[in-house]
Scaffold this active site. Sequence first.
Site, short mmCIF file in Angstrom:
data_model
loop_
_atom_site.label_atom_id
_atom_site.label_comp_id
_atom_site.label_asym_id
_atom_site.label_seq_id
_atom_site.Cartn_x
_atom_site.Cartn_y
_atom_site.Cartn_z
N ARG A 37 -33.83 14.53 -85.61
CA ARG A 37 -33.83 13.15 -85.11
C ARG A 37 -33.00 12.22 -85.99
O ARG A 37 -32.41 11.25 -85.50
CB ARG A 37 -35.27 12.63 -85.01
CG ARG A 37 -35.97 13.21 -83.78
CD ARG A 37 -37.41 12.78 -83.70
NE ARG A 37 -37.93 13.04 -82.36
CZ ARG A 37 -39.22 13.02 -82.05
NH1 ARG A 37 -40.13 12.78 -82.98
NH2 ARG A 37 -39.61 13.25 -80.82
N LYS A 202 -50.17 19.62 -75.33
CA LYS A 202 -50.63 18.38 -74.70
C LYS A 202 -50.72 18.56 -73.20
O LYS A 202 -49.89 18.05 -72.44
CB LYS A 202 -49.67 17.25 -75.04
CG LYS A 202 -49.66 16.89 -76.51
CD LYS A 202 -48.71 15.73 -76.73
CE LYS A 202 -48.05 15.76 -78.07
NZ LYS A 202 -46.73 15.14 -78.06
P1 ADP Z 1 -43.69 19.31 -77.63
O1 ADP Z 1 -43.78 18.53 -78.91
O2 ADP Z 1 -42.52 20.24 -77.61
O3 ADP Z 1 -43.78 18.46 -76.43
P2 ADP Z 1 -46.51 19.89 -77.71
O4 ADP Z 1 -46.68 18.87 -78.77
O5 ADP Z 1 -47.10 19.67 -76.40
O6 ADP Z 1 -44.96 20.28 -77.56
O7 ADP Z 1 -47.13 21.27 -78.21
C1 ADP Z 1 -46.69 21.93 -79.37
C2 ADP Z 1 -47.85 22.66 -79.97
O8 ADP Z 1 -48.46 23.49 -79.01
C3 ADP Z 1 -47.45 23.57 -81.10
O9 ADP Z 1 -47.94 23.01 -82.30
C4 ADP Z 1 -48.12 24.90 -80.76
O10 ADP Z 1 -48.76 25.47 -81.87
C5 ADP Z 1 -49.13 24.50 -79.71
N1 ADP Z 1 -49.52 25.59 -78.80
C6 ADP Z 1 -48.70 26.35 -78.05
N2 ADP Z 1 -49.40 27.28 -77.38
C7 ADP Z 1 -50.69 27.11 -77.70
C8 ADP Z 1 -51.91 27.78 -77.33
N3 ADP Z 1 -51.89 28.80 -76.51
N4 ADP Z 1 -53.05 27.32 -77.87
C9 ADP Z 1 -53.04 26.29 -78.72
N5 ADP Z 1 -51.95 25.61 -79.09
C10 ADP Z 1 -50.78 26.02 -78.60
MG MG Z 2 -45.48 17.73 -79.98
#
Ligand code: ADP
Ligand code: MG
Length: 403
Positions: A37, A202
């Site tokens: 960023r 999320k």
């Molecule tokens: P982004 O920032 O790309 O939008 P998010 O913040 O929604 O993505 O999610 C990222 C997080 O999701 C990561 O820290 C990852 O560890 C977590 N994650 C992915 N799959 C799972 C799962 N099956 N259970 C719990 N956490 C998960």
């Molecule tokens: Mg995130």
Amino acid sequence: MKTIDELLAEGVAGKRVFVRADLNVPLDGTTITDDGRIRAVRPTVSALAAAGARVVVASHLGRPKGAPDPAFSLAPAAARLGELLGSEVAFATDTVGESARATVAALTDGQVAVIENLRFNAGETSKDDTERGAFADQLAELADLYVGDGFGAVHRKHASVFDLPARLPHAAGGLIATEVGVLKKLTEDVARPYAVVLGGAKVSDKLGVIDHLLEKADRILIGGGMAYTFLKAQGHEVGISLLQEDQVPAVQGYLKRAEELGVEFVLPVDVLVAHEFPDLKTKAPAHPTTVAADAIPADQEGLDIGPATRELYAAKLADAATVFWNGPMGVFEHPDYAEGTKAVAQALVDSPAFSVVGGGDSAAAVRILGFDENAFGHISTGGGASLEYLEGKTLPGLAALED
Ligand code: ADP
Ligand code: MG
């Protein structure tokens, strides 16, 4: 929307220019683990400085509670910006206080300062228009012009994003122009097949976008934490996996509508499960096992997509012409759960599709896992912002730059 080039053409020499950037980078203590960023906003800052502006860079970082908290200081980000610019960057230890006023007053033409985390002030994120406005008034005293370039924050109705541009002549920075250009390509005249990959943690934030994408995409692939709400909606048990039970009826509705619209929903066919969430600090081996997606043991949780799903998803992405990806496929921060995310990243690298990666963690994952950023069409600096744009919502930080 006035562009930064138009602003530069009008002349900014000697002017104090407030740049609302997004320096919200992941930190391990005071070490920046992904500086994407900061690199993304550098061209805007350096163009203004080269044109003789006195540049005041501001951002939020993390979620401090409206008061100073050293764990969320922007000092490491300011230092990194200085390295990238190859010049000294001044740092104010407050946002609108004595330090900020003195630091800005001491700037000479072409110099850059970073002020401390905007969210150290309750006014930044306040839902109360008056409180936010009062903080924006204080920020406005620091500058003559405003450049909005914090794409990752444009979906927030915050003082520095929404209220401040109403108080100063304003323009959009180069990063925002690029991001909006890319998002337009995902909403207007999309090259088909258009595949969307959604994952991450999320879940509720991301279910909203599906509603809108059902009308646009040809194929939607689901992974990460949200996959379990989908599996549950199909009648499978998901053990102790991340689950948003209250969203199950909505998801069932999406699955039904997708069928009617001829949109293909692709869900994991196998997952990696374990009894507990892995230790992300020690990264001690997690010893997951692979199970079919409809056979998750009651006392285990799904933490990544399995090998058969990796292959399936790669195949579903191979012939796409456009791909939007938001959210890791698993807990990629632990090496035992990074393979799913790697497989999707590799599939995008291998595919000739115009590929866009959105989401703070997804973008960081791609870089941390060692992929070349240039192998992707675009890596967005905004997660929530790009999702809300794709949902067709009006983004306060873009609307504020319009007039
Ligand atoms: P982004 O920032 O790309 O939008 P998010 O913040 O929604 O993505 O999610 C990222 C997080 O999701 C990561 O820290 C990852 O560890 C977590 N994650 C992915 N799959 C799972 C799962 N099956 N259970 C719990 N956490 C998960
Ligand atoms: Mg995130």
